[in-house]
Design an enzyme around this catalytic site. Structure first.
Site, mmCIF file in Angstrom:
data_model
loop_
_atom_site.group_PDB
_atom_site.id
_atom_site.type_symbol
_atom_site.label_atom_id
_atom_site.label_comp_id
_atom_site.label_asym_id
_atom_site.label_seq_id
_atom_site.Cartn_x
_atom_site.Cartn_y
_atom_site.Cartn_z
ATOM 1 N N SER A 12 5.635 -9.840 -25.310
ATOM 2 C CA SER A 12 6.863 -8.338 -24.817
ATOM 3 C C SER A 12 6.360 -8.847 -23.440
ATOM 4 O O SER A 12 5.678 -8.201 -22.268
ATOM 5 C CB SER A 12 5.069 -6.772 -25.026
ATOM 6 O OG SER A 12 6.041 -5.892 -24.062
ATOM 7 N N HIS A 37 10.017 -10.045 -27.294
ATOM 8 C CA HIS A 37 9.212 -8.980 -28.015
ATOM 9 C C HIS A 37 9.766 -7.968 -26.436
ATOM 10 O O HIS A 37 9.641 -8.190 -25.176
ATOM 11 C CB HIS A 37 8.175 -8.321 -27.906
ATOM 12 C CG HIS A 37 7.924 -6.549 -28.511
ATOM 13 N ND1 HIS A 37 7.990 -6.556 -29.948
ATOM 14 C CD2 HIS A 37 7.612 -5.794 -28.035
ATOM 15 C CE1 HIS A 37 7.734 -5.089 -29.719
ATOM 16 N NE2 HIS A 37 7.598 -4.577 -28.975
ATOM 17 N N ASP A 39 10.787 -3.664 -25.240
ATOM 18 C CA ASP A 39 10.347 -2.648 -25.426
ATOM 19 C C ASP A 39 11.731 -1.622 -24.890
ATOM 20 O O ASP A 39 11.766 -2.166 -23.071
ATOM 21 C CB ASP A 39 9.093 -2.226 -24.741
ATOM 22 C CG ASP A 39 8.259 -2.949 -25.393
ATOM 23 O OD1 ASP A 39 8.651 -2.314 -26.708
ATOM 24 O OD2 ASP A 39 7.209 -3.321 -24.944
ATOM 25 N N MET A 41 12.354 2.405 -23.775
ATOM 26 C CA MET A 41 11.775 2.992 -23.906
ATOM 27 C C MET A 41 12.607 4.557 -22.843
ATOM 28 O O MET A 41 13.269 4.112 -21.575
ATOM 29 C CB MET A 41 11.153 3.712 -23.065
ATOM 30 C CG MET A 41 9.560 2.181 -23.742
ATOM 31 S SD MET A 41 7.923 2.426 -22.602
ATOM 32 C CE MET A 41 7.040 1.423 -23.474
ATOM 33 N N HIS A 70 12.805 -3.276 -29.820
ATOM 34 C CA HIS A 70 11.237 -2.123 -30.112
ATOM 35 C C HIS A 70 11.703 -0.917 -29.551
ATOM 36 O O HIS A 70 11.921 -0.292 -28.578
ATOM 37 C CB HIS A 70 9.850 -2.275 -29.377
ATOM 38 C CG HIS A 70 8.876 -1.345 -29.803
ATOM 39 N ND1 HIS A 70 7.876 -1.540 -29.358
ATOM 40 C CD2 HIS A 70 9.332 -0.234 -30.513
ATOM 41 C CE1 HIS A 70 7.275 -0.377 -30.067
ATOM 42 N NE2 HIS A 70 7.830 0.865 -31.440
ATOM 43 N N MET A 72 11.920 2.398 -28.656
ATOM 44 C CA MET A 72 10.727 3.836 -28.966
ATOM 45 C C MET A 72 12.028 4.660 -27.810
ATOM 46 O O MET A 72 11.909 5.562 -26.133
ATOM 47 C CB MET A 72 9.743 3.978 -27.193
ATOM 48 C CG MET A 72 8.631 3.253 -28.929
ATOM 49 S SD MET A 72 7.528 1.758 -26.737
ATOM 50 C CE MET A 72 8.759 0.837 -26.485
ATOM 51 N N MET A 141 2.042 0.595 -34.418
ATOM 52 C CA MET A 141 1.255 -0.016 -33.034
ATOM 53 C C MET A 141 0.096 0.739 -33.220
ATOM 54 O O MET A 141 -0.777 1.450 -33.715
ATOM 55 C CB MET A 141 1.506 1.902 -32.690
ATOM 56 C CG MET A 141 3.220 1.673 -32.195
ATOM 57 S SD MET A 141 3.638 0.812 -31.119
ATOM 58 C CE MET A 141 3.055 1.085 -30.140
ATOM 59 N N GLY A 146 4.378 3.558 -25.222
ATOM 60 C CA GLY A 146 4.665 4.104 -23.521
ATOM 61 C C GLY A 146 4.131 3.176 -23.140
ATOM 62 O O GLY A 146 5.453 3.008 -21.203
ATOM 63 N N PHE A 147 3.202 2.375 -22.745
ATOM 64 C CA PHE A 147 2.754 1.957 -22.230
ATOM 65 C C PHE A 147 2.333 0.463 -22.481
ATOM 66 O O PHE A 147 1.459 0.686 -23.371
ATOM 67 C CB PHE A 147 2.189 2.602 -20.970
ATOM 68 C CG PHE A 147 1.702 3.560 -20.130
ATOM 69 C CD1 PHE A 147 2.985 3.751 -19.261
ATOM 70 C CD2 PHE A 147 2.119 5.165 -20.969
ATOM 71 C CE1 PHE A 147 4.024 5.041 -18.577
ATOM 72 C CE2 PHE A 147 2.580 6.175 -20.837
ATOM 73 C CZ PHE A 147 3.277 5.706 -19.446
ATOM 74 N N GLY A 148 2.020 -0.485 -21.315
ATOM 75 C CA GLY A 148 1.864 -1.772 -22.255
ATOM 76 C C GLY A 148 0.209 -1.734 -20.966
ATOM 77 O O GLY A 148 -0.746 -0.480 -20.566
ATOM 78 N N GLY A 149 -0.355 -2.738 -21.471
ATOM 79 C CA GLY A 149 -2.262 -2.405 -20.438
ATOM 80 C C GLY A 149 -3.151 -1.623 -21.692
ATOM 81 O O GLY A 149 -3.739 -1.159 -20.752
ATOM 82 N N ASP A 179 1.370 -4.010 -32.448
ATOM 83 C CA ASP A 179 1.929 -3.801 -30.590
ATOM 84 C C ASP A 179 0.876 -3.040 -30.460
ATOM 85 O O ASP A 179 0.729 -1.533 -30.823
ATOM 86 C CB ASP A 179 2.998 -3.275 -31.353
ATOM 87 C CG ASP A 179 3.742 -3.117 -29.457
ATOM 88 O OD1 ASP A 179 3.182 -3.124 -28.448
ATOM 89 O OD2 ASP A 179 5.518 -2.838 -29.872
ATOM 90 N N GLY A 181 -2.416 -3.182 -26.654
ATOM 91 C CA GLY A 181 -3.797 -3.548 -26.818
ATOM 92 C C GLY A 181 -4.171 -5.078 -27.508
ATOM 93 O O GLY A 181 -5.424 -5.487 -28.026
HETATM 94 C C1 DX5 Z 1 4.159 0.068 -25.650
HETATM 95 C C2 DX5 Z 1 4.763 -1.102 -26.349
HETATM 96 C C3 DX5 Z 1 4.373 -2.797 -26.116
HETATM 97 C C4 DX5 Z 1 3.251 -3.112 -25.017
HETATM 98 C C5 DX5 Z 1 2.448 -3.755 -25.241
HETATM 99 O O1 DX5 Z 1 4.351 1.151 -25.925
HETATM 100 O O2 DX5 Z 1 5.415 -0.887 -27.272
HETATM 101 O O3 DX5 Z 1 5.063 -3.751 -26.634
HETATM 102 O O4 DX5 Z 1 4.046 -3.549 -24.615
HETATM 103 O O5 DX5 Z 1 1.487 -4.101 -24.323
HETATM 104 P P1 DX5 Z 1 0.257 -4.515 -24.179
HETATM 105 O O6 DX5 Z 1 -0.005 -6.035 -25.166
HETATM 106 O O7 DX5 Z 1 -0.027 -4.761 -22.458
HETATM 107 O O8 DX5 Z 1 -0.720 -3.576 -24.934
HETATM 108 ZN ZN ZN Z 2 6.598 -2.975 -28.341
#
Ligand code: DX5
Ligand code: ZN
Length: 227
Positions: A12, A37, A39, A41, A70, A72, A141, A146-149, A179, A181
């Site tokens: 991603s 991937h 994202d 948003m 993806h 969102m 999911m 909404g956020f990475g990490g 998708d 963590g």
């Molecule tokens: C979160 C996104 C993910 C995100 C995953 O809302 O849909 O695709 O990038 O990031 P990680 O792998 O850091 O959890």
């Molecule tokens: Zn995603």
């Protein structure tokens, strides 16, 4: 038992340097990424805002592997054609964002992209029961979008098992994408539960060597398939 080759790794780019996305794609392709991937948003369906079709079109010019987009966003029907034209090979909408989900899935397929439906952690797998035979892939999911990490939600393991059962009962072999963590440790668990496509942002682009991190994630997941 599924062959290890069935697994797909989808880095991603949400966690990549947005000023150098072309280079980010090249790095993970060098590491054997199967998909990129992307994202999307809108600041409404999820709190965060990212990118739109023009950036996806630019990524498409740089990517050798298919783009896995993806959405969102609220009212995704309004933008589906634009994202397919921009180069989305796989397009995923959220069940929670769409009223006429059957129509939306057919719309994506009619435009020539592979249609997927994503489910938030609080949405039960039965939300897909009537569409199991129609979708090309399912996205479970494993964090709230909404956020990475963010941290992987452990309950996702049994959810992926239930989704696999639901698809099997419908005669579908559609891949299950996960998708949020996903790292070497959670990948092994979720692949053992039945996941086929692993999205990973932080585990890949948060690492000093995204190509090597892509390889390492596949190795960790493949070990789970073999065991
Ligand atoms: C979160 C996104 C993910 C995100 C995953 O809302 O849909 O695709 O990038 O990031 P990680 O792998 O850091 O959890
Ligand atoms: Zn995603």
């Amino acid at each position: 038992m599924k062959p290890a080759g069935h697994l797909q790794i989808a880095p991603s780019i949400l966690s990549a340097d947005f000023a150098a996305l072309g280079d980010a794609i090249a790095m993970v392709e060098r590491g054997g990424a199967d998909l990129i991937h992307v994202d999307i948003m809108d600041g409404h369906f999820v709190p965060n805002i990212t990118i739109g079709p023009p950036v996806v079109a630019a990524l498409k010019r740089r990517a050798r592997v298919p783009l896995d987009v993806h959405l969102m966003i609220e009212e995704p029907d309004r933008y589906i054609e634009a994202f397919v034209r921009a180069g989305a090979a796989m397009l995923t909408v959220h069940a929670e964002a769409v009223v006429h989900l059957h129509r939306t899935v057919q719309l994506i397929k009619s435009l020539g992209a592979r249609a997927g439906v994503a489910l938030n952690p609080a949405t039960p797998v039965v939300a897909l029961e009537e569409l199991a035979g129609d979708v090309d892939h399912v996205l479970v999911m494993t964090v709230n979008p909404g956020f990475g990490g963010q941290t992987f939600i452990p309950r996702s393991e049994s959810k992926v098992r239930s989704m696999r059962d639901l698809l099997r009962n419908a005669g579908s072999t559609a891949p299950i994408e996960v998708d949020g963590g996903i790292d070497a440790r959670t990948a092994a668990r979720i692949v053992a539960a039945g996941a086929d496509i692993l999205v990973a942002g932080q585990a890949i682009f948060g690492s000093a060597d995204p190509a090597e991190a892509t390889r390492a994630l596949r190795a960790a997941a493949a070990a789970a398939v073999a065991s």
